[in-house]
Design a protein around this motif. Structure first.
Motif, PDB file in Angstrom:
ATOM      1  N   SER A 145      -5.176 -12.404  -5.034  1.00  0.00           N
ATOM      2  CA  SER A 145      -6.372 -11.586  -5.283  1.00  0.00           C
ATOM      3  C   SER A 145      -6.870 -10.962  -3.982  1.00  0.00           C
ATOM      4  CB  SER A 145      -7.473 -12.435  -5.916  1.00  0.00           C
ATOM      5  OG  SER A 145      -7.077 -12.879  -7.203  1.00  0.00           O
ATOM      6  N   GLN A 146      -6.865 -11.755  -2.906  1.00  0.00           N
ATOM      7  CA  GLN A 146      -7.282 -11.224  -1.611  1.00  0.00           C
ATOM      8  C   GLN A 146      -6.274 -10.200  -1.097  1.00  0.00           C
ATOM      9  OE1 GLN A 146     -10.217 -11.858   0.218  1.00  0.00           O
ATOM     10  NE2 GLN A 146      -9.403 -10.062   1.292  1.00  0.00           N
ATOM     11  N   LEU A 147      -4.991 -10.458  -1.324  1.00  0.00           N
ATOM     12  CA  LEU A 147      -3.978  -9.488  -0.905  1.00  0.00           C
ATOM     13  C   LEU A 147      -4.225  -8.143  -1.577  1.00  0.00           C
ATOM     14  CD1 LEU A 147      -1.302  -8.852   0.594  1.00  0.00           C
ATOM     15  CD2 LEU A 147      -0.103  -9.583  -1.457  1.00  0.00           C
ATOM     16  N   ARG A 148      -4.520  -8.176  -2.873  1.00  0.00           N
ATOM     17  CA  ARG A 148      -4.806  -6.919  -3.580  1.00  0.00           C
ATOM     18  C   ARG A 148      -6.059  -6.240  -3.015  1.00  0.00           C
ATOM     19  NH1 ARG A 148      -2.177  -9.709  -7.903  1.00  0.00           N
ATOM     20  NH2 ARG A 148      -4.028 -10.953  -8.359  1.00  0.00           N
ATOM     21  N   THR A 149      -7.060  -7.055  -2.641  1.00  0.00           N
ATOM     22  CA  THR A 149      -8.259  -6.496  -2.029  1.00  0.00           C
ATOM     23  C   THR A 149      -7.919  -5.779  -0.730  1.00  0.00           C
ATOM     24  OG1 THR A 149      -9.709  -8.172  -3.015  1.00  0.00           O
ATOM     25  CG2 THR A 149     -10.504  -7.076  -1.023  1.00  0.00           C
ATOM     26  N   ASP A 150      -7.031  -6.381   0.068  1.00  0.00           N
ATOM     27  CA  ASP A 150      -6.644  -5.783   1.344  1.00  0.00           C
ATOM     28  C   ASP A 150      -5.795  -4.525   1.139  1.00  0.00           C
ATOM     29  OD1 ASP A 150      -8.015  -7.722   2.785  1.00  0.00           O
ATOM     30  OD2 ASP A 150      -6.291  -9.074   2.820  1.00  0.00           O
ATOM     31  N   VAL A 151      -4.946  -4.543   0.098  1.00  0.00           N
ATOM     32  CA  VAL A 151      -4.179  -3.334  -0.227  1.00  0.00           C
ATOM     33  C   VAL A 151      -5.126  -2.222  -0.667  1.00  0.00           C
ATOM     34  CG1 VAL A 151      -2.499  -2.333  -1.836  1.00  0.00           C
ATOM     35  CG2 VAL A 151      -2.056  -4.579  -0.825  1.00  0.00           C
ATOM     36  N   ALA A 152      -6.099  -2.581  -1.510  1.00  0.00           N
ATOM     37  CA  ALA A 152      -7.067  -1.590  -1.985  1.00  0.00           C
ATOM     38  C   ALA A 152      -7.852  -0.981  -0.830  1.00  0.00           C
ATOM     39  CB  ALA A 152      -8.019  -2.238  -2.991  1.00  0.00           C
ATOM     40  N   GLU A 153      -8.165  -1.794   0.176  1.00  0.00           N
ATOM     41  CA  GLU A 153      -8.890  -1.286   1.337  1.00  0.00           C
ATOM     42  C   GLU A 153      -8.046  -0.252   2.084  1.00  0.00           C
ATOM     43  OE1 GLU A 153     -11.830  -0.518   3.959  1.00  0.00           O
ATOM     44  OE2 GLU A 153     -12.015  -1.784   2.185  1.00  0.00           O
ATOM     45  N   ARG A 154      -6.758  -0.542   2.250  1.00  0.00           N
ATOM     46  CA  ARG A 154      -5.884   0.429   2.929  1.00  0.00           C
ATOM     47  C   ARG A 154      -5.827   1.735   2.151  1.00  0.00           C
ATOM     48  NH1 ARG A 154      -3.253  -0.179   7.339  1.00  0.00           N
ATOM     49  NH2 ARG A 154      -2.262   1.827   6.886  1.00  0.00           N
ATOM     50  N   ALA A 193       0.832  -1.211   0.000  1.00  0.00           N
ATOM     51  CA  ALA A 193       0.000   0.000   0.000  1.00  0.00           C
ATOM     52  C   ALA A 193       0.861   1.254   0.000  1.00  0.00           C
ATOM     53  CB  ALA A 193      -0.929  -0.012   1.212  1.00  0.00           C
ATOM     54  N   ALA A 194       1.971   1.214   0.742  1.00  0.00           N
ATOM     55  CA  ALA A 194       2.865   2.379   0.797  1.00  0.00           C
ATOM     56  C   ALA A 194       3.408   2.716  -0.582  1.00  0.00           C
ATOM     57  CB  ALA A 194       4.014   2.105   1.770  1.00  0.00           C
ATOM     58  N   LEU A 195       3.820   1.693  -1.335  1.00  0.00           N
ATOM     59  CA  LEU A 195       4.350   1.921  -2.677  1.00  0.00           C
ATOM     60  C   LEU A 195       3.264   2.441  -3.610  1.00  0.00           C
ATOM     61  CD1 LEU A 195       6.525  -1.294  -3.042  1.00  0.00           C
ATOM     62  CD2 LEU A 195       7.357   1.030  -2.671  1.00  0.00           C
ATOM     63  N   THR A 213      -2.944   1.751  -8.246  1.00  0.00           N
ATOM     64  CA  THR A 213      -3.950   0.964  -7.551  1.00  0.00           C
ATOM     65  C   THR A 213      -3.302  -0.348  -7.112  1.00  0.00           C
ATOM     66  OG1 THR A 213      -4.780  -0.374  -9.415  1.00  0.00           O
ATOM     67  CG2 THR A 213      -5.635   1.882  -9.205  1.00  0.00           C
ATOM     68  N   ALA A 214      -4.068  -1.165  -6.399  1.00  0.00           N
ATOM     69  CA  ALA A 214      -3.547  -2.449  -5.917  1.00  0.00           C
ATOM     70  C   ALA A 214      -3.207  -3.396  -7.056  1.00  0.00           C
ATOM     71  CB  ALA A 214      -4.559  -3.098  -4.977  1.00  0.00           C
ATOM     72  N   LYS A 215      -3.681  -3.112  -8.271  1.00  0.00           N
ATOM     73  CA  LYS A 215      -3.385  -3.989  -9.411  1.00  0.00           C
ATOM     74  C   LYS A 215      -1.942  -3.869  -9.885  1.00  0.00           C
ATOM     75  CE  LYS A 215      -8.094  -4.577 -11.083  1.00  0.00           C
ATOM     76  NZ  LYS A 215      -9.027  -4.494 -12.217  1.00  0.00           N
ATOM     77  N   SER A 216      -1.189  -2.962  -9.284  1.00  0.00           N
ATOM     78  CA  SER A 216       0.238  -2.891  -9.581  1.00  0.00           C
ATOM     79  C   SER A 216       1.038  -3.844  -8.699  1.00  0.00           C
ATOM     80  CB  SER A 216       0.750  -1.459  -9.385  1.00  0.00           C
ATOM     81  OG  SER A 216       0.322  -0.633 -10.453  1.00  0.00           O
ATOM     82  N   VAL A 217       0.347  -4.612  -7.864  1.00  0.00           N
ATOM     83  CA  VAL A 217       0.989  -5.585  -6.977  1.00  0.00           C
ATOM     84  C   VAL A 217       0.692  -6.990  -7.480  1.00  0.00           C
ATOM     85  CG1 VAL A 217       1.132  -6.470  -4.621  1.00  0.00           C
ATOM     86  CG2 VAL A 217       0.692  -4.030  -5.013  1.00  0.00           C
TER      87      VAL A 217
END
Length: 284
Positions: free
Chosen positions: A191-200, A159-161, A168-172
């Protein structure tokens, strides 16, 4: 596309996101820049280390092996959630990957996951020039747990990056989503990790997730068969070579992706294959 963050800028971004950072030696100038380009950057890749013990893992990812010089990532995310910064600049972490996946990451144009990579380390495009890399302390056997503190740190780092670059989280992505011959980070649902990054990213960097980030990280749903692992091992052993770049940033061939890295993976896969064989013998 983005200009790489400076060492000072990434430290500020990580700490603002609540990441506990450990600076290891001269990490700010420890890199492989003499081997090719670093940047423009398009995203961040999550890996697992196939190792245990934080101190030993930090040494491995910082120093590498005789056949694969370090640093092997930018930061190592330990079991306790601390992030050990070991290098800044080009590092030996991504190797070759699928150009179609790179296009999807640049455009952030995919759905829940990028298309399955059709290229790997031996025939892909240079990922070391395009991605930040984060090794995460884990045996990679699908059994070694991902503690909540570690998973939370992975989310915060990514999320910091993304926040710093306006991504967006799709860069992870995970290494297995970049390269056809990789399985990491095994045990994490990307996919869930990206969801959690997007939430942050919906909240200020200082936000505390509370119940929004699961206390037990969700596991990936894809199960690797014995045949899958044998194929991956075979491909790895055939593809010992890092994709290098010319001054213009185009692929110039395999340079130095080392045997030591793959031998560490090989040892763990052989152990798992033996367990599979033993289980089959009991069933017969």
């Amino acid at each position: 596309m983005a200009t790489p963050l400076t060492a000072a800028a990434v430290l500020a971004a990580l700490r603002a996101e609540g990441v506990r950072v450990v600076e290891v030696g001269s990490w700010r100038t420890h890199n492989r820049n003499q081997k090719g380009a670093w940047g423009p950057l398009n995203g961040s890749i999550v890996h697992h280390t196939v190792s245990s013990g934080t101190a030993a893992t930090v040494r491995i990812v910082r120093d590498g092996y005789s056949s694969l010089p370090g640093p092997l990532c930018h930061g190592m995310i330990a079991k306790d959630g601390q992030v050990h910064m070991v290098g800044w600049g080009r590092t030996n972490h991504a190797g070759g990957g699928d150009p179609k996946v790179l296009e999807q990451v640049i455009a952030e144009s995919y759905g829940t996951a990028p298309s399955k990579p059709a290229r790997g380390n031996s025939n892909g495009v240079d990922g070391n020039a395009h991605f930040y890399g984060w090794e995460c302390e884990n045996l990679g056997d699908g059994k070694d747990p991902w503690p909540a503190a570690q998973y939370e740190a992975i989310v915060r780092v990514q999320a910091a990056l993304c926040r710093a670059h306006g991504w967006t989280a799709k860069s992870v992505i995970g290494h297995r989503e970049w390269s056809s011959d990789k399985v990491d980070p095994r045990g994490i649902d990307m996919s869930q990790l990206r969801t959690d990054v997007a939430e942050r990213l919906k909240h200020p960097a200082s936000w505390s997730a509370g119940k929004a980030t699961p206390s037990t990280p969700p596991k990936e749903t894809t199960v690797s068969t014995t045949d899958d692992r044998v194929k991956a091992l075979h491909t790895n052993l055939l593809s010992i070579g890092e994709i290098g770049t010319t001054a213009k940033g185009t692929a110039s061939g395999r340079i130095e992706h080392g045997a030591g890295y793959f031998l560490a993976h090989l040892l763990e896969e052989v152990r798992q294959l033996r367990a599979d064989v033993a289980a089959l013998k009991k069933e017969s």
